[in-house]
Design a protein around this motif. Structure first.
Motif, short mmCIF file in Angstrom:
data_model
loop_
_atom_site.label_atom_id
_atom_site.label_comp_id
_atom_site.label_asym_id
_atom_site.label_seq_id
_atom_site.Cartn_x
_atom_site.Cartn_y
_atom_site.Cartn_z
N ALA A 170 0.83 -1.20 0.00
CA ALA A 170 0.00 0.00 0.00
C ALA A 170 0.87 1.25 0.00
N ASN A 174 1.17 4.04 -3.00
CA ASN A 174 0.42 5.21 -2.50
C ASN A 174 -1.08 4.95 -2.43
N ILE A 175 -1.44 3.78 -1.99
CA ILE A 175 -2.84 3.44 -1.88
C ILE A 175 -3.48 4.17 -0.70
N SER A 176 -2.72 4.36 0.33
CA SER A 176 -3.22 5.15 1.45
C SER A 176 -2.08 5.98 2.02
N THR A 177 -2.43 7.01 2.75
CA THR A 177 -1.40 7.82 3.38
C THR A 177 -1.01 7.17 4.69
N SER A 179 0.53 4.20 5.43
CA SER A 179 0.00 2.83 5.50
C SER A 179 0.52 2.08 6.72
N MET B 131 -2.75 1.75 -11.33
CA MET B 131 -3.37 2.71 -10.41
C MET B 131 -4.89 2.70 -10.57
N LYS B 134 -6.30 -0.23 -8.65
CA LYS B 134 -6.28 -0.01 -7.20
C LYS B 134 -7.33 1.03 -6.80
N ARG B 138 -10.53 0.41 -4.29
CA ARG B 138 -10.68 1.27 -3.12
C ARG B 138 -12.05 1.94 -3.14
N GLU B 158 -9.35 2.00 3.09
CA GLU B 158 -7.89 1.92 3.05
C GLU B 158 -7.37 0.78 3.93
N MET B 161 -7.97 -2.34 2.05
CA MET B 161 -6.99 -2.46 0.96
C MET B 161 -5.70 -3.08 1.46
N ILE B 162 -5.25 -2.62 2.62
CA ILE B 162 -4.03 -3.17 3.21
C ILE B 162 -4.20 -4.68 3.44
N GLU B 165 -4.08 -6.47 -0.04
CA GLU B 165 -2.72 -6.57 -0.58
C GLU B 165 -1.88 -7.53 0.25
#
Lengths: 195, 195
Positions: A170, A174-177, A179, B131, B134, B138, B158, B161-162, B165
């Motif tokens: 992630a 950059n899937i989340s800030t 992570s 991107m 993803k 999300r 988010e 998502m973690i 992944e």
DNA sequence: GAGTAATTATACATACCGGTATAGTTACTT
DNA sequence: AAGTAACTATACCGGTATGTATAATTACTC
């Protein structure tokens, strides 16, 4: 002539310079994207020295991963120890350490997972090093989980591994800030009933 | 002679065969590991047809990812819809779907994450497709989270998502058994207070 | 001072890389 | 029957891949 080196035993041995150059380039550009000529050039070394020292590109890749593993383990343990606290707090500290590692700059995901992605064949020497790194982290987490009195340390360690790997991916995409901190929050739910 | 094709408009057009061959080989062997000659050979097509249809290897890579994304989205939505239930249950169903996807065989991690690993340069057309995939997932999770009345749907998405992944990586490296279900168990804690 | 290990310098071998060029062949369309 | 789109066949281009060969040079050891 002048100040440029010629031959003989250098102050910083060729093997070290090669490994340093390979480590940077393999991680940043990808293993298959980097040729031995480019590594030798960046290390200011001839290809012969590279092959005398490492034997083959595959062996150099394995050496790169072993060195990276060594650095990473030492760093993680040091970060966790430095923060101290109970086993429960130390389990959570692994995510703070991950955050620090990521923010050192030029983060491009877990180098071991990346290597496994680029070298899918089971026989490749690099894969054994990758599995070693994963096994070690799992064991480290499991030991801390047991120390904290977890009901099922093995299961908890595997859950935390998923969070670590997820935070790595992630973060690299950059899937989340932040992570790593998000993964830490989830982890805190998992370790809530620990001592 | 005999039954071997010569030219003209084939029953299954060349473009489709090329994309099919490229998809299998790129995913299984890695993108950089597979050359255009090998793809053309496996698709029973000349290199000219490959270049007439796709223009370049990079464009073919992007096409591979777009097709994969399309397949995967349809499959995920279908699996989630098929199981039905509340928004909360549907969020958890995404992990059941992931488990099914993994167990289809020859699993080698997330094809999009793998592509991003192999093609680290920002300008590469493949990265935009990655991107996209993803972002879509999300958004899909965020919509379900909002529907379920989550306090902070973005944050919950988010976190999930973690977990997704992480389960992908853990599964491809055999870090734990049934990583998708393990991720689902963690997710069930996160969605516990949803309607 | 002789010997040796580590290194540089340079050239080469063989194979494959992505991509292009030219010409011929087939099937469908109108 | 003519035209055209989709293909096959084959050869080629320059570049780069891993790996090797040979010889010269330097620094350290004994």
């Amino acid at each position: 002539m002048g100040s440029t080196r010629k031959a003989g035993r250098p102050k910083v041995p060729a093997a070290g310079r090669i490994l340093r150059a390979a480590s940077e380039m393999f991680y940043r550009e990808g293993i298959r994207a980097v040729g031995v000529d480019a590594i030798a050039a960046k290390a200011n070394v001839t290809k012969k020295s590279l092959y005398d020292n490492f034997g083959s590109k595959d062996a150099l890749i394995a050496a790169y991963l072993r060195a990276r593993d060594e650095r990473w383990r030492a760093w993680l343990v040091d970060e966790v120890d430095r923060r101290g606290g109970t086993a429960k707090e130390r389990l959570l500290s692994t995510f703070d350490a991950l955050e620090g590692w990521i923010e050192k700059g030029n983060f491009r995901g877990c180098g071991f997972v990346n290597a496994a992605t680029e070298l899918p064949h089971d026989g490749h020497p690099a894969r054994a090093v990758v599995m070693d790194q994963k096994s070690w982290l799992r064991g480290y987490l499991e030991d801390l989980a047991a120390e904290g009195g977890a009901e099922n340390p093995e299961s908890l360690a595997e859950q935390l591994m998923i969070l670590h790997e997820g935070a790595n991916v992630a973060s690299s995409l950059n899937i989340s800030t932040n992570s790593a901190q998000r993964a830490r929050e989830i982890a805190s739910l998992l370790v809530a009933d620990l001592g």
